[in-house]
Design an enzyme around this catalytic site. Sequence first.
Site, PDB file in Angstrom:
ATOM      1  N   GLY A 113      72.023 -50.999  16.363  1.00 47.30           N
ATOM      2  CA  GLY A 113      72.881 -52.094  16.329  1.00 47.30           C
ATOM      3  C   GLY A 113      73.574 -51.875  14.815  1.00 47.30           C
ATOM      4  CG  ASP A 156      81.101 -51.007  15.600  1.00 44.50           C
ATOM      5  OD1 ASP A 156      80.988 -52.325  15.085  1.00 44.50           O
ATOM      6  OD2 ASP A 156      80.602 -50.642  16.649  1.00 44.50           O
TER       7      ASP A 156
END
Length: 459
Positions: free
Chosen positions: A144, A191
Amino acid sequence: MADGATPPQEPVQVSESERFMKLKDAFISKYGVPPAFYARAPGRVNLIGEHIDYCGYAVLPMALEQDILAAVTPTQTKIIQLANTNPMYLDYNVHINKIHIDTAKPLWHYYFLCGYKGIQEHFNLPVSSGINCMVDGTIPASSGLSSSSALVCCAGLITTITNQKVLSKVELAEICAKCERYIGTEGGGMDQSISFLAEKGTAKLIEFNPLRATNVKLPQGAVFVIANSCREMNKAATAHFNIRVMECRLATKILAKAKGLDWQKLLKLGDLQAELGVSLETMLSTVEQMLHPEPYSREEVCRHLGIGQDELCSSILSQNTQDVTSFKLYQRAKHVYSEAKRVLQFKRVCDETPANALQLLGDLMNQSHVSCRDMYECSCPQLDQLVDICMQSGAVGSRLTGAGWGGCTVSMVPTDKLDRFLTKVQEVYYNADVQRAAMQTQSLFATQPGGGAAVYHEA
């Protein structure tokens, strides 16, 4: 930092860095010549704002010092040759015009190929440069912390450089967010954005459409600690993630239709709010009034939208959610709107620094975890146990971070309690379990906001 800037190109004294030296030696032993340059893209920890980037809402991550670092030489061979310093990840080579990305089996090199192909297609390169590349990663995989997106970003940056093209950080982030979907992940762009737009010493509020990043100065007196639950979760290897994306899309459409809007063109809960021109508070009330907590069947979704099952499958459901039979629309929408609100509250506290800032931020992190656990159902028993242990060990706030279903927690810990916190979590969560104790190397660490993607040339 101007978001229009390109990623920095910096000199590096390779001989003074053990990591660069090892990577250079590995490259030479594999390819017989030294690398032409190095490229780096960091992982990230999301402090708050989980599963809302793909709904169009702002998120609040910071880059990690952990990263993907690659040594590269462009070649005239038209072959991409990939190797990894970690023997778990096998060598791979492919012709530049025969790139195939298998969504059913997300192997490490496919993430690299996503970034390569994204740049290849962006510039419509009839002939792109071949490359020899050696990759070294320090981000724990499937935790993660965005190891896969960092690899996509690093590959996108490498391909831009080897083909002598110029792209801004924002352009690179947008291309890399789009091309990661080649592997079947319907992510929202957080991200890739933080990997390129990060700056040392500051977290970022990242907003979308248009993509922009604002510095968020984290409060004095606390550090963020990452703890790995040691349960791996590869988000491309599971339908969980894509089902949540779909549930948010269906909630958007059903609410839009009920409000008399053009539901067919609306895909995101954020776009729905913008179209209605109301506050997040009002959206939460709308969810309470118009959606029911019981799961919606496919038949009920079709009835609300006035469409047949065929149209639902062909026009709305993604390829990997075709066989889902029930959808929790109320819970997902409630999480998204409340989490979007928490992100803005978190930033406000950081900006205004009231005397009880740590307590306020900790409370928001705790509320976020409860919502991820109960409304979005993206936690797991290990993460819940780890959050409880972190809170009992002195954290003021703790939550899962990243997609969830495994991976890491992030906790805000007062600086004066840090040593005791690390000792206690180590003892209670890791040492008590043989497997976790064995994985200890990258499982528990305090972190500072790191810098963004960069290119290095040996000085």
